[in-house]
Design a protein around this motif. Structure first.
Motif, PDB file in Angstrom:
ATOM      1  N   ALA A   1      11.827   2.924   8.387  1.00 15.20           N
ATOM      2  CA  ALA A   1      12.015   4.134   7.594  1.00 15.20           C
ATOM      3  C   ALA A   1      12.136   3.746   6.129  1.00 15.20           C
ATOM      4  N   LYS A   2      11.709   4.635   5.242  1.00 12.75           N
ATOM      5  CA  LYS A   2      11.792   4.337   3.811  1.00 12.75           C
ATOM      6  C   LYS A   2      13.233   4.298   3.303  1.00 12.75           C
ATOM      7  N   THR A   3      14.151   4.716   4.122  1.00 15.08           N
ATOM      8  CA  THR A   3      15.565   4.659   3.742  1.00 15.08           C
ATOM      9  C   THR A   3      16.186   3.303   4.058  1.00 15.08           C
ATOM     10  N   SER A   4      15.407   2.379   4.607  1.00 19.79           N
ATOM     11  CA  SER A   4      15.933   1.050   4.939  1.00 19.79           C
ATOM     12  C   SER A   4      16.353   0.309   3.677  1.00 19.79           C
ATOM     13  N   SER A   5      17.320  -0.575   3.802  1.00 20.68           N
ATOM     14  CA  SER A   5      17.803  -1.359   2.662  1.00 20.68           C
ATOM     15  C   SER A   5      16.839  -2.496   2.344  1.00 20.68           C
ATOM     16  N   ARG A   6      17.014  -3.106   1.171  1.00 20.12           N
ATOM     17  CA  ARG A   6      16.157  -4.224   0.798  1.00 20.12           C
ATOM     18  C   ARG A   6      16.317  -5.371   1.781  1.00 20.12           C
ATOM     19  N   ASP A   7      17.551  -5.672   2.199  1.00 19.83           N
ATOM     20  CA  ASP A   7      17.771  -6.773   3.138  1.00 19.83           C
ATOM     21  C   ASP A   7      17.074  -6.510   4.468  1.00 19.83           C
ATOM     22  N   GLU A   8      17.127  -5.254   4.929  1.00 18.67           N
ATOM     23  CA  GLU A   8      16.434  -4.901   6.182  1.00 18.67           C
ATOM     24  C   GLU A   8      14.933  -5.095   6.028  1.00 18.67           C
ATOM     25  N   LEU A   9      14.416  -4.700   4.866  1.00 16.42           N
ATOM     26  CA  LEU A   9      12.989  -4.825   4.623  1.00 16.42           C
ATOM     27  C   LEU A   9      12.567  -6.288   4.564  1.00 16.42           C
TER      28      LEU A   9
ATOM     29  N   VAL B   1       0.868  -1.177   0.000  1.00 20.11           N
ATOM     30  CA  VAL B   1       0.000   0.000   0.000  1.00 20.11           C
ATOM     31  C   VAL B   1       0.903   1.225   0.000  1.00 20.11           C
ATOM     32  N   GLU B   2       1.012   1.877  -1.151  1.00 13.43           N
ATOM     33  CA  GLU B   2       1.948   2.999  -1.326  1.00 13.43           C
ATOM     34  C   GLU B   2       1.434   3.882  -2.446  1.00 13.43           C
ATOM     35  N   ASP B   3       1.263   5.173  -2.172  1.00 12.72           N
ATOM     36  CA  ASP B   3       0.659   6.046  -3.176  1.00 12.72           C
ATOM     37  C   ASP B   3       1.666   6.597  -4.187  1.00 12.72           C
ATOM     38  N   HIS B   4       2.949   6.615  -3.843  1.00 12.79           N
ATOM     39  CA  HIS B   4       3.943   7.196  -4.749  1.00 12.79           C
ATOM     40  C   HIS B   4       4.359   6.152  -5.788  1.00 12.79           C
ATOM     41  N   PRO B   5       4.043   6.370  -7.066  1.00 17.74           N
ATOM     42  CA  PRO B   5       4.304   5.354  -8.098  1.00 17.74           C
ATOM     43  C   PRO B   5       5.769   4.927  -8.175  1.00 17.74           C
ATOM     44  N   ILE B   6       6.681   5.858  -8.085  1.00 16.80           N
ATOM     45  CA  ILE B   6       8.105   5.509  -8.220  1.00 16.80           C
ATOM     46  C   ILE B   6       8.545   4.638  -7.055  1.00 16.80           C
ATOM     47  N   PHE B   7       8.156   5.017  -5.843  1.00 17.42           N
ATOM     48  CA  PHE B   7       8.552   4.216  -4.687  1.00 17.42           C
ATOM     49  C   PHE B   7       7.872   2.855  -4.713  1.00 17.42           C
ATOM     50  N   ARG B   8       6.597   2.816  -5.120  1.00 24.33           N
ATOM     51  CA  ARG B   8       5.888   1.540  -5.211  1.00 24.33           C
ATOM     52  C   ARG B   8       6.538   0.628  -6.235  1.00 24.33           C
ATOM     53  N   ASP B   9       6.922   1.202  -7.400  1.00 22.16           N
ATOM     54  CA  ASP B   9       7.620   0.413  -8.417  1.00 22.16           C
ATOM     55  C   ASP B   9       8.945  -0.109  -7.884  1.00 22.16           C
ATOM     56  N   GLY B  10       9.638   0.753  -7.106  1.00 23.66           N
ATOM     57  CA  GLY B  10      10.917   0.329  -6.535  1.00 23.66           C
ATOM     58  C   GLY B  10      10.750  -0.815  -5.564  1.00 23.66           C
ATOM     59  N   LEU B  11       9.712  -0.749  -4.737  1.00 23.02           N
ATOM     60  CA  LEU B  11       9.443  -1.844  -3.811  1.00 23.02           C
ATOM     61  C   LEU B  11       9.153  -3.137  -4.562  1.00 23.02           C
ATOM     62  N   ARG B  12       8.305  -3.022  -5.593  1.00 20.05           N
ATOM     63  CA  ARG B  12       7.956  -4.209  -6.364  1.00 20.05           C
ATOM     64  C   ARG B  12       9.190  -4.838  -7.001  1.00 20.05           C
ATOM     65  N   MET B  13      10.011  -4.012  -7.617  1.00 23.48           N
ATOM     66  CA  MET B  13      11.206  -4.523  -8.289  1.00 23.48           C
ATOM     67  C   MET B  13      12.184  -5.137  -7.290  1.00 23.48           C
ATOM     68  N   ALA B  14      12.343  -4.490  -6.134  1.00 19.60           N
ATOM     69  CA  ALA B  14      13.293  -4.992  -5.147  1.00 19.60           C
ATOM     70  C   ALA B  14      12.845  -6.298  -4.517  1.00 19.60           C
ATOM     71  N   LEU B  15      11.535  -6.427  -4.301  1.00 27.24           N
ATOM     72  CA  LEU B  15      11.036  -7.593  -3.585  1.00 27.24           C
ATOM     73  C   LEU B  15      10.618  -8.749  -4.482  1.00 27.24           C
ATOM     74  N   SER B  16      10.207  -8.445  -5.705  1.00 25.64           N
ATOM     75  CA  SER B  16       9.707  -9.508  -6.586  1.00 25.64           C
ATOM     76  C   SER B  16      10.805 -10.480  -7.007  1.00 25.64           C
ATOM     77  N   THR B  17      12.042 -10.051  -6.941  1.00 23.02           N
ATOM     78  CA  THR B  17      13.153 -10.928  -7.321  1.00 23.02           C
ATOM     79  C   THR B  17      13.668 -11.759  -6.150  1.00 23.02           C
ATOM     80  N   HIS B  18      13.108 -11.543  -4.980  1.00 24.01           N
ATOM     81  CA  HIS B  18      13.554 -12.292  -3.805  1.00 24.01           C
ATOM     82  C   HIS B  18      12.757 -13.586  -3.702  1.00 24.01           C
ATOM     83  N   ASP B  19      13.435 -14.704  -3.569  1.00 27.38           N
ATOM     84  CA  ASP B  19      12.741 -15.993  -3.648  1.00 27.38           C
ATOM     85  C   ASP B  19      11.914 -16.335  -2.415  1.00 27.38           C
ATOM     86  N   THR B  20      11.958 -15.507  -1.362  1.00 28.35           N
ATOM     87  CA  THR B  20      11.122 -15.780  -0.187  1.00 28.35           C
ATOM     88  C   THR B  20       9.968 -14.791  -0.062  1.00 28.35           C
ATOM     89  N   ILE B  21       9.757 -14.001  -1.109  1.00 32.56           N
ATOM     90  CA  ILE B  21       8.688 -12.997  -1.094  1.00 32.56           C
ATOM     91  C   ILE B  21       7.769 -13.205  -2.291  1.00 32.56           C
TER      92      ILE B  21
END
Length: 220
Positions: free
Chosen positions: A110-118, A8-28
């Motif tokens: 925080a939104k500045t957290s790394s992908r691994d932290e997330l 749930v994220e209204d900012h398209p760029i940040f939402r796209d970034g989350l999707r790209m970062a997490l969709s490639t992770h095999d446990t997500i």
């Protein structure tokens, strides 16, 4: 173990970034996305049985993150679902953090957290644990150490410091003009604070607000 998430994220760029970062992770696994609170609530009511963790932005255009968190908690109760919530936000204000925790959120990053932290946070929350970014954890430690010395803050964590000040003066019987003079504010600003305070406390008039405030130790 795969964690199924809903973003749930209204900012398209940040939402796209989350999707790209997490969709490639095999446990997500990403189950769905929403850009507004209303979209999220409607979608989650349909897919709640397939969601482990909701990644919840707190600055949405139509509703506050706290309102959405409460709605998700209600969906869980109604549908006997077990969706957990992980807040992601640029805001680390004490009042906001405590209010979302009271609304049922288990983690706050925080939104500045790394992908691994997330990713680690998602799995921790999915398992029912609580997780906070270091800066938020430090602020919570300070907040709760202060709470024991300030009962009014413990009683009304959903209020801002200014709203508490206004509520305290209402409990003392001050008029809007007197509150404005005492706090060096315009009467219009005072009225706005009072409106927000009444909504948060779910009261409809000054008398009810004063009673709540005095019961919590304000107005003396």
């Amino acid at each position: 173990m795969i964690a199924r998430i809903f973003i749930v994220e209204d900012h398209p760029i940040f939402r796209d970034g989350l999707r790209m970062a997490l969709s490639t992770h095999d446990t997500i696994e990403i189950v769905g996305e929403a850009a507004t609170g209303a979209e999220a609530i409607a979608a989650l009511a349909e897919v709640c049985g397939r969601v482990d963790v909701v990644l919840l932005d707190l600055q949405l255009p139509d509703r506050t993150g706290i309102e959405v968190a409460r709605a998700i908690t209600q969906i869980n109760a109604t549908a006997q679902a077990a969706m957990k919530m992980l807040a992601i936000s640029m805001s680390e204000e004490d009042d906001t953090v405590v209010a979302v925790l009271r609304a049922g959120v288990l983690g706050y990053l925080a939104k500045t957290s790394s992908r691994d932290e997330l990713v680690r946070a998602i799995h921790t929350v999915a398992a029912g644990g609580a997780v906070f970014s270091p800066s938020v954890a430090d602020r919570l430690t300070t907040y709760f150490s202060e709470v024991y010395q300030v009962p009014s803050r413990a009683a009304f964590p959903e209020l801002t410091e200014r709203e508490r000040q206004v509520l305290d003066l209402i409990a003392r019987g001050y008029t809007n003009r007197q509150i404005a003079r005492d706090l060096v504010l315009s009467e219009k600003t005072v009225r706005n604070h009072i409106t927000h305070t009444f909504i948060k406390l779910q009261v409809t008039d000054r008398t009810a607000a004063a009673v709540r405030a005095r019961d919590a130790g304000l107005g003396h």
